[in-house]
Design a protein around this motif. Sequence first.
Motif, short mmCIF file in Angstrom:
data_model
loop_
_atom_site.label_atom_id
_atom_site.label_comp_id
_atom_site.label_asym_id
_atom_site.label_seq_id
_atom_site.Cartn_x
_atom_site.Cartn_y
_atom_site.Cartn_z
N GLU B 180 13.41 -4.41 70.47
CA GLU B 180 12.77 -5.35 69.57
C GLU B 180 13.78 -6.40 69.13
OE1 GLU B 180 9.72 -4.18 66.13
OE2 GLU B 180 11.81 -3.84 65.61
N GLN B 190 5.33 -5.35 58.40
CA GLN B 190 5.71 -3.94 58.44
C GLN B 190 5.38 -3.23 57.13
OE1 GLN B 190 7.14 -2.60 61.23
NE2 GLN B 190 7.30 -4.54 62.32
N VAL B 194 5.51 0.80 56.54
CA VAL B 194 6.53 1.41 55.68
C VAL B 194 5.86 2.28 54.62
CG1 VAL B 194 8.30 0.91 53.96
CG2 VAL B 194 8.26 -0.36 56.10
N TRP B 197 4.53 5.51 56.04
CA TRP B 197 5.61 6.47 56.32
C TRP B 197 6.12 7.07 55.02
CZ3 TRP B 197 7.68 9.71 59.41
CH2 TRP B 197 9.02 10.08 59.31
N PRO B 205 7.25 7.42 62.27
CA PRO B 205 7.20 6.01 61.86
C PRO B 205 6.50 5.16 62.92
CG PRO B 205 9.50 6.81 61.96
CD PRO B 205 8.62 7.93 62.39
N TRP B 207 7.02 2.00 63.59
CA TRP B 207 7.80 0.88 64.12
C TRP B 207 8.73 1.39 65.20
CZ3 TRP B 207 8.03 2.68 59.08
CH2 TRP B 207 9.16 3.45 58.77
N GLU B 209 12.19 2.17 67.03
CA GLU B 209 13.59 2.44 66.72
C GLU B 209 14.34 2.44 68.04
OE1 GLU B 209 13.60 5.90 64.08
OE2 GLU B 209 12.86 4.59 62.50
N ASN B 210 15.38 1.62 68.08
CA ASN B 210 15.99 1.29 69.37
C ASN B 210 16.90 2.38 69.97
OD1 ASN B 210 14.75 -1.21 69.46
ND2 ASN B 210 16.44 -2.27 68.47
#
Lengths: 930, 221
Positions: B180, B190, B194, B197, B205, B207, B209-210
């Motif tokens: 992202e 978001q 958020v 969560w 979550p 979103w 997460e890399n």
Amino acid sequence: MKNGYFSFILHAHLPYVRHREANRLEERWVFEAMTETYIPLLWVLQEQEQPACFGISFSPPVLEMLSDPVVQRRYVHYLENTEELIRKEKSLNPSGMIADIVRFYEKRYKKIRETFYQWGQNLINGFKHYEAEGKIECFTTAATHAFLPYIQTKEALRAQIVHGILTFEKHFGKRPAGFWLPECAYTPGVDKILFEEGIRYTFVDEHTLKNGSPKPDREVGAPVYSSHGIVLFPRCEAISQEVWSSITGYPGDFDYREFYRDIVYDRDWEYIKPHVHPEGFRTDSGLKYHRITGPTEEKAYYVREWAENKAKIHAEDFIQTIEERLEKKKEECYPPHLITSPFDAELFGHWWFEGPDFLSSVLEKGRGRIEFITPSEYINRHYRDLETIHAAFSTWGRDGYGDVWLNEKNAWMYRHLHKCEREIISTVARYSTQEPLRKRYIQQMIREWMLASSSDWAFIVDNDSATAYAINRFTEHIERFHKIYEQLKSNRISSSFIVEYEKDYPFLETIDTTIFQTSHDHYIKQHYKNLNSDTEKMNIAMLSWEFPPMVVGGLGRHVFDLAKQLVKLGANVYVITSDVEGYPTHEINEGIHVYRVKGLQPQNENFFHWVGSLNLAMMDQVRNLAKLIPFDCIHAHDWLVSVAAKGLKQELSIPLIATIHATEHGRNNGIHDPLQFEINQKEWELMFEADEIIVCSNHMKNELCEVFQVPENKVTILPNGVDPELFKPEAIHDYKYKQHGETLVFSVGRMVKEKGFQTIIEAAHLLKNEQDTIKFVIAGKGPLLEHYRRAVHEQQLSDIVHFIGYVSDEERNRLLAECDIALFPSHYEPFGIVALEGMIAGKATVVSETGGLKDIVKHEETGLTIYPNDPASLASAVLRLAREPGLRKKLALSGKHVAKNVFNWERIAKKTLKLMEQNTQKNNHVGSGV
Amino acid sequence: MINEIVKLKEEGLTLQQIAEKMNTTVGKVQYRWNKYRLKMNHSAKLAELPERENDQKEELHENFEWTIPPEYNEDDLFSMVHSPTAIFAYWSLSDSKRHMVEHHFRTPWQSLPKRLKVYDVTDIEFHGHNSHRSFEIELPEMTNNWFIRGLEPNRSYCVDLGTKTFDGSFFTILRSNTIETPRIEADSLQAEKVLNWKSGNVAEPEWLENFCSYSYYQKIR
């Protein structure tokens, strides 16, 4: 006192530059930081009486080096050398300004030495002491200061965080509440691990909050919670600029000491030689006699009083700037406005010599005017008032993102770091860490990876200073990692080997290998614990693009029945097939391990490339399985898996058995277009690569030998089998399809030309005028279905011929049970399993005399054969059977007998297994007696 | 040639940088370098251990060599976020997979066009055909990494390494992780995720997460 807070944060970090051999140039980085920053900071703390002066993070490399007896001993030598130089300088009888400077250094170094001994040669003791007094709050950072967003795996990320915390605990005797993110580099998910490891807060750059989602009401005036509940303190850009800026910042003042002018460069070689590097090149002595002076090469002498005075003026200016800012925000409450100002600790003293004096002055002058606060104290007071946001990737580096650590110069590093991460995970999965020696190997691998992953190397390479050292250190650790790994894999591990590696870089005494144990690997190891006993068994990787529930032709059925029998005979069969929507990607069906895989372009409109994509995915699946399953052979079915079969044969160096069910040449009576040509090539390649080829009939063998020039001895004929279980004749009480007095003729197959259903339509014309009531029911779908239906309608044969389309297995079995005659008029049929199904069902079976069909049905003995594509022949056979129930019964009985005994899966599976054994020299005693 | 390589290597250059400097291929440099190291190392080890048995010398010879390669013999395509508008991808292809691609196309590797395809996969479960949009990048030969610039902030991207088929379409060989790009201004997109969560309404979550979930037995169930 202004309403609001100021939080001053220092981050002490150096890469781990402790070398086994003495006099490494870079080790001086530590000595210089000790002399100019860490010790003067202890003086600052000694002078201050007020609590909560600032927060300071110590990176694990700094902690490990400051507490290392070897580093401490070498530091004493370093000090002695400088002291000796000062004595020599003094003996030159300097006068005036120089005399003052020499006296300044003489006094200063005496104090440095005193402080060093005061804390037992371990400066950490000093900081611990002042923390206990409540003057500072200490915390830490990642194990080797890795740039966390550029770590690849969750496990490695956790390892960096946990080992940072553990090292802090080792030196401070307690766990830290805070955690410095190296380079303020944040990315979603980092906060998750920090939270899980008990961390409460960290620091990010200003734009991390400004670009939050949602935008925090206070913007950067208050910290926020990250989405996983870590308090993010934002760096106040404007305040940092005061100090940092190269144009307006304080450290550039002309009265301050000049960093680049050291006396080693001004003295004669003979004079200075004993005080520089033993290999004979000049290294900074730390004795710098000049001030910045101005934009000139002609530097004037340093006047300590002027510099001290300037530090006070700058401190006053700094306090006023903070006061002004707080004044503007004085309306803010719940929580009151907070200014957070983090800096690299080494800026104070090492780069900016007077930095500690400035800091001391700020604390003194600020007393009663602004409220200093540490992060923990702030959180304790205001944790209820903080907002929560989603923060995105960001750093405090150039442009605010990753450019410093990821650019054309240093991007090549990450491939190697990520490789290490994955190899550590693999090693922990493969080798038991119970065995102490092996564990040391794995720990050392982790250590080497950590040392290589320090953000400093990429930073230095970007900066174009000391590049050679950074690249050498990086490369060295990567290479050491792999040397250890190679040795571990070779199984010739020895304590004398690994101990040398441990001694070279004694960084982090204890390393927790379990962090790299993934829950999936753990599960697999537990689940397949007894796999070793399976090495006796034949382990087969079976590749087939179709498998139930996906049954396009007879192939899927064939693979299922064969695999089932092979399992019954004691083999382990892993079928790799294509993904089917709604079906599990893995299941164990009748003892067969079925993996359904999907290509990366599962909706590719070009079938040929869809197949190519599928093959790459099959390869990946088997390659991964082979880490655990000692495959003995590959069994590939038809051209569709040719690419994977060949790839795996080469990758795994095991025999390839190919079953050729049909050929493109046979299906189309020659090769007529480019696609057919490509398929034909794939068939040819599969046959060429295969160690053994199985075909189902004499006819197919001849085709392979003639069309593909396959050597005869490579081809084995094993007919297809039928599973009698599937065609248990049910007692029929009511007829659904058959009317009283009718002769029901049943046929089934894909509606394609080679199945010969056109011949039925043509034959129906001949039968229309007979007195007998004959009805054809033809099941199956395919491209020609509508065409046939229209033909029947147009030719007014609707009473006689019924194309009923797709039927379920149950419906098909019912039709087989109801019918009088099973008819298969194919023009091309490599084998003809449907004919066997008719025979098993106990029906008089009529087939074309073609391909595999003629091997199955002996005319007048086990059924009747007709000429392919000959309506008259078809009509007369059907008519004859319709009129002679006795003949029907006789043919049905003997047909069933042959189908059950000759075309029997158990028998065929045994022969297949034997063929595999011959190729793998594996004897599992199953095949004997066949 | 080797003298210059040794000199540059001592200066701390990587094999790749040396190859660029000498205007030759990494493979050639690596070959020379390995040969040199083997020779040097072998004679050094032999000199150190005069009293040892021959087979031990052999053993040392076998085990102690390992030089950092330009890439590894494995299938790997990984992408990293550089900034709001750029990502970086590096890759390597195992010999086996390269052979398979050659086999599928019946074309030698060097004759196949190499491409990257960049997909915008923001908020979708990408399966290869459903990206919001995509574009292709023609790659020069002997390339194993690329900076992809001119992207949009706050979007999710994923990269394929592939080739062009005879009919001009893209054929995927490797696919990267999804990453992202960061926002460059605040938004409220978001906020709800958020909240979900935070209040425990979701098990994971929502979103991105890399970080990757890698495991050794990844594809085994």
